[in-house]
Design a protein around this motif. Sequence first.
Motif, short mmCIF file in Angstrom:
data_model
loop_
_atom_site.label_atom_id
_atom_site.label_comp_id
_atom_site.label_asym_id
_atom_site.label_seq_id
_atom_site.Cartn_x
_atom_site.Cartn_y
_atom_site.Cartn_z
N SER A 21 0.83 -1.21 0.00
CA SER A 21 0.00 0.00 0.00
C SER A 21 0.86 1.26 0.00
N ASN A 88 -0.83 6.18 -6.20
CA ASN A 88 -2.05 6.53 -5.47
C ASN A 88 -2.39 8.00 -5.70
N ILE A 114 -4.31 3.71 -7.93
CA ILE A 114 -5.06 3.53 -6.69
C ILE A 114 -5.68 4.87 -6.33
N SER A 116 -8.19 7.30 -3.81
CA SER A 116 -8.64 7.38 -2.43
C SER A 116 -9.42 8.67 -2.20
N ASP A 137 -10.13 2.54 -3.06
CA ASP A 137 -10.27 2.02 -1.70
C ASP A 137 -11.57 2.51 -1.07
N ILE A 156 -10.45 -1.91 -3.14
CA ILE A 156 -9.61 -2.22 -1.99
C ILE A 156 -10.49 -2.03 -0.76
N VAL A 158 -10.94 -1.52 2.79
CA VAL A 158 -10.12 -1.07 3.91
C VAL A 158 -10.90 -1.31 5.20
N SER A 189 -7.48 -4.82 2.92
CA SER A 189 -6.54 -4.10 3.77
C SER A 189 -7.02 -4.17 5.21
N TYR A 210 -3.46 -6.38 0.87
CA TYR A 210 -2.95 -5.01 0.75
C TYR A 210 -2.13 -4.78 2.01
N GLY A 212 0.73 -2.74 4.26
CA GLY A 212 1.37 -1.44 4.42
C GLY A 212 2.34 -1.34 5.56
#
Length: 330
Positions: A21, A88, A114, A116, A137, A156, A158, A189, A210, A212
Amino acid sequence: MSGDSHLPKALQGLRIPAVASPLFIISVPALVIAQCKAGVIGSFPALNAREAEGESPLLDAWLKEITEELDRHNQENPDKPAAPFAVNQIVHRSNTRLERDLEICVNWKVPVWITSLGARVEVNEAAHSCGGIALHDVINNKFAKKAIEKGADGLIAVASGAGGHAGPQSPLALISEIREWFNGPLLLSGSIATGDSLLAALAMGADLGYIGSPFIATDEANADQGYKDMIVDSSAEDIVYSSLFTGVWGNYLKGSVKNAGMDPDNLPDGDVSTMSFGSDREKPKAWKTIWGSGQGIGAVKSQGTTEDLVSRIEREYHAAYARLQDRMAV
């Protein structure tokens, strides 16, 4: 194990089914390149590439560095090519760089995008215009449906326990609800720091994990040494969930909150209207060293290279699968 031929090409053939991530400040070309060479998709936030006023866009230079180094690696290692990389984009009205950054990413044909904090049709169209795929996400099923309606290729999820901005829902519930209607690429994630948890994500219905926070404690990460040490020394009980620092709920290291002179057990709520990703955003100086982290860091026992981390997760992943096969055979 089932193959990955149902996934877009960019998500196929990875060493382990995982995407690293994008980490605020921490993800820089050195880390992204190491992640890709280790066989997982490396990523970074476009906003990490910040140039001084009047200078050429640093994002352009970063993409040149990453693209050329991975191309060189692939030419020298045709039997073990690097994984693709991802960028991202913060799709929030305060991100005044978004249009410029989209154009730069199109020029470099970024393979994985990606997105967000907002789903926008034009961002997905930009990704598709250069042959890329867009993963958005989400923290709940409502946002997941909106993202797909606006042209995202994958999601994704989260879930609770994820580092940085994280949702409150259990991964079991979130993945299950999304899979009732969505058969496309789905990542999970939320505290994925071991091969066991990665396998569990797939068992729940995700296609990839995912990951991070474990990458913060790698040699290539652009993180303060104190941050890396705190990741190694902390566990799930050392994480606090708060909206104070950005206006959006997220997970942070309690130790860093204490070091900033605040009580992690008595933090006021933040105001989402104050969330800003513009160049002129101002935050209290004390918040500069508030460090994000997910709940899975109890698995991080020492600092090492990105290759070391991926190798550990790979070993655990295959061991967990073999163990599960034995149990199912009984």
